[in-house]
Design a protein around this motif. Sequence first.
Motif, PDB file in Angstrom:
ATOM      1  N   GLY A   1       0.788  -1.225   0.000  1.00 56.51           N
ATOM      2  CA  GLY A   1       0.000   0.000   0.000  1.00 56.51           C
ATOM      3  C   GLY A   1       0.825   1.282   0.000  1.00 56.51           C
ATOM      4  N   ARG A   2       2.116   1.174  -0.184  1.00 61.64           N
ATOM      5  CA  ARG A   2       2.989   2.338  -0.171  1.00 61.64           C
ATOM      6  C   ARG A   2       3.789   2.430  -1.472  1.00 61.64           C
ATOM      7  N   GLY A   3       4.362   3.588  -1.714  1.00 61.13           N
ATOM      8  CA  GLY A   3       5.230   3.737  -2.873  1.00 61.13           C
ATOM      9  C   GLY A   3       6.630   3.216  -2.585  1.00 61.13           C
ATOM     10  N   PRO A   4       7.397   2.915  -3.640  1.00 60.83           N
ATOM     11  CA  PRO A   4       8.779   2.470  -3.443  1.00 60.83           C
ATOM     12  C   PRO A   4       9.611   3.548  -2.757  1.00 60.83           C
ATOM     13  N   VAL A   5      10.556   3.084  -1.939  1.00 61.80           N
ATOM     14  CA  VAL A   5      11.477   3.984  -1.242  1.00 61.80           C
ATOM     15  C   VAL A   5      12.892   3.643  -1.679  1.00 61.80           C
ATOM     16  N   PHE A   6      13.633   4.658  -2.118  1.00 66.68           N
ATOM     17  CA  PHE A   6      15.002   4.467  -2.598  1.00 66.68           C
ATOM     18  C   PHE A   6      15.917   3.982  -1.479  1.00 66.68           C
ATOM     19  N   LEU A   7      16.775   2.992  -1.823  1.00 64.50           N
ATOM     20  CA  LEU A   7      17.744   2.471  -0.857  1.00 64.50           C
ATOM     21  C   LEU A   7      19.183   2.769  -1.277  1.00 64.50           C
ATOM     22  N   LEU A   8      19.559   2.303  -2.465  1.00 65.49           N
ATOM     23  CA  LEU A   8      20.957   2.407  -2.886  1.00 65.49           C
ATOM     24  C   LEU A   8      21.038   2.584  -4.392  1.00 65.49           C
ATOM     25  N   LEU A   9      22.092   3.277  -4.825  1.00 63.65           N
ATOM     26  CA  LEU A   9      22.401   3.442  -6.241  1.00 63.65           C
ATOM     27  C   LEU A   9      23.832   2.999  -6.460  1.00 63.65           C
ATOM     28  N   ILE A  10      24.077   2.226  -7.521  1.00 63.19           N
ATOM     29  CA  ILE A  10      25.438   1.798  -7.855  1.00 63.19           C
ATOM     30  C   ILE A  10      25.665   2.052  -9.336  1.00 63.19           C
ATOM     31  N   ARG A  11      26.831   2.623  -9.667  1.00 60.40           N
ATOM     32  CA  ARG A  11      27.143   2.955 -11.044  1.00 60.40           C
ATOM     33  C   ARG A  11      27.824   1.781 -11.740  1.00 60.40           C
ATOM     34  N   GLU A  12      27.867   1.832 -13.055  1.00 61.02           N
ATOM     35  CA  GLU A  12      28.410   0.698 -13.839  1.00 61.02           C
ATOM     36  C   GLU A  12      29.890   0.472 -13.570  1.00 61.02           C
ATOM     37  N   ASN A  13      30.602   1.528 -13.120  1.00 62.44           N
ATOM     38  CA  ASN A  13      32.036   1.364 -12.857  1.00 62.44           C
ATOM     39  C   ASN A  13      32.324   1.063 -11.383  1.00 62.44           C
ATOM     40  N   GLU A  14      31.286   0.817 -10.608  1.00 65.95           N
ATOM     41  CA  GLU A  14      31.438   0.463  -9.201  1.00 65.95           C
ATOM     42  C   GLU A  14      31.097  -1.010  -9.032  1.00 65.95           C
ATOM     43  N   LYS A  15      31.901  -1.687  -8.203  1.00 67.38           N
ATOM     44  CA  LYS A  15      31.657  -3.109  -7.985  1.00 67.38           C
ATOM     45  C   LYS A  15      30.727  -3.344  -6.807  1.00 67.38           C
ATOM     46  N   GLU A  16      30.827  -2.454  -5.815  1.00 66.44           N
ATOM     47  CA  GLU A  16      30.120  -2.689  -4.560  1.00 66.44           C
ATOM     48  C   GLU A  16      29.792  -1.356  -3.899  1.00 66.44           C
ATOM     49  N   LYS A  17      28.632  -1.341  -3.215  1.00 67.01           N
ATOM     50  CA  LYS A  17      28.238  -0.157  -2.453  1.00 67.01           C
ATOM     51  C   LYS A  17      27.629  -0.644  -1.147  1.00 67.01           C
ATOM     52  N   ARG A  18      27.931   0.101  -0.059  1.00 61.83           N
ATOM     53  CA  ARG A  18      27.379  -0.301   1.239  1.00 61.83           C
ATOM     54  C   ARG A  18      26.681   0.875   1.900  1.00 61.83           C
TER      55      ARG A  18
ATOM     56  N   LEU B   1      23.125  -2.785   4.528  1.00 56.67           N
ATOM     57  CA  LEU B   1      22.839  -3.097   3.126  1.00 56.67           C
ATOM     58  C   LEU B   1      24.121  -3.110   2.304  1.00 56.67           C
ATOM     59  N   LYS B   2      24.186  -4.042   1.356  1.00 58.55           N
ATOM     60  CA  LYS B   2      25.305  -4.078   0.413  1.00 58.55           C
ATOM     61  C   LYS B   2      24.765  -4.463  -0.955  1.00 58.55           C
ATOM     62  N   VAL B   3      25.235  -3.738  -1.968  1.00 60.69           N
ATOM     63  CA  VAL B   3      24.851  -4.034  -3.347  1.00 60.69           C
ATOM     64  C   VAL B   3      26.110  -4.292  -4.152  1.00 60.69           C
ATOM     65  N   THR B   4      26.055  -5.298  -5.015  1.00 62.43           N
ATOM     66  CA  THR B   4      27.125  -5.517  -5.984  1.00 62.43           C
ATOM     67  C   THR B   4      26.546  -5.410  -7.383  1.00 62.43           C
ATOM     68  N   PHE B   5      27.420  -5.084  -8.326  1.00 64.67           N
ATOM     69  CA  PHE B   5      26.981  -4.860  -9.715  1.00 64.67           C
ATOM     70  C   PHE B   5      28.040  -5.452 -10.628  1.00 64.67           C
ATOM     71  N   ASP B   6      27.700  -6.513 -11.347  1.00 64.73           N
ATOM     72  CA  ASP B   6      28.633  -7.169 -12.246  1.00 64.73           C
ATOM     73  C   ASP B   6      28.096  -7.012 -13.667  1.00 64.73           C
ATOM     74  N   THR B   7      28.701  -6.104 -14.442  1.00 63.71           N
ATOM     75  CA  THR B   7      28.192  -5.821 -15.790  1.00 63.71           C
ATOM     76  C   THR B   7      28.562  -6.927 -16.773  1.00 63.71           C
ATOM     77  N   THR B   8      29.521  -7.781 -16.394  1.00 58.36           N
ATOM     78  CA  THR B   8      29.864  -8.912 -17.263  1.00 58.36           C
ATOM     79  C   THR B   8      28.814 -10.012 -17.112  1.00 58.36           C
ATOM     80  N   LEU B   9      28.480 -10.314 -15.867  1.00 57.51           N
ATOM     81  CA  LEU B   9      27.438 -11.313 -15.594  1.00 57.51           C
ATOM     82  C   LEU B   9      26.044 -10.741 -15.812  1.00 57.51           C
ATOM     83  N   LYS B  10      25.941  -9.418 -15.916  1.00 53.43           N
ATOM     84  CA  LYS B  10      24.652  -8.711 -16.019  1.00 53.43           C
ATOM     85  C   LYS B  10      23.780  -9.069 -14.808  1.00 53.43           C
TER      86      LYS B  10
END
Lengths: 113, 114
Positions: B41-58, B62-71
């Motif tokens: 019943g609520r709208g989405p709330v932003f948590l984290l943003l990671i750029r294509e040249n970043e591997k990991e953000k904390r 919370l931790k996010v990883t981004f692998d553009t090779t594995l997509k």
Amino acid sequence: DTAVSQTPKYLVTQMGNDKSIKCEQNLGHDTMYWYKQDSKKFLKIMFSYNNKELIINETVPNRFSPKSPDKAHLNLHINSLELGDSAVYFCASSRNRAHQPQHFGDGTRLSIL
Amino acid sequence: SQKIEQNSEALNIQEGKTATLTCNYTNYSPAYLQWYRQDPGRGPVFLLLIRENEKEKRKERLKVTFDTTLKQSLFHITASQPADSATYLCALGVGSGNTGKLIFGQGTTLQVKP
């Protein structure tokens, strides 16, 4: 203070009617959006405006007409409502570009009878 | 065809464990990837943003990883709590400038049991 507010929260109406949803943001953002979230929970962009100018129109039927009287407001008018229009409509805003974090309202649940 | 996929089945874990959510995509070249939380019943709330040249953000637990090779992006919540129960959406940032937009996955529902 609510950052992005939409009215109404619920909208129940008959097929063929015309309705409007209003959205206001008090974050000073330049860009505003309308999204549609269907029953399968996919959130899809419909329109985006930057400083009152239409930037993105995602092949939405022309029964849907957004209007931005100023950069803090983005309204959505829908003509001749159809059953398939039943969904939750979310308004969002961001600082300038889409890749910035977006702030969402709590949605308007539209039900067509 | 272009696709973005998140686990459609709910993820159930015990309090205190690490939750790992997956976001896979095909035929997109996102410049950014964002994660959002959505409560019923609520709208989405932003948590984290990671750029294509970043591997990991904390951010806190919370931790996010981004692998553009594995997509693929992985979203981790460590020391999970029942209050973390929600639907988590990944969103690809595609396009550039004012015509850039977010393409959302359908979300994964996380249930943390006490």
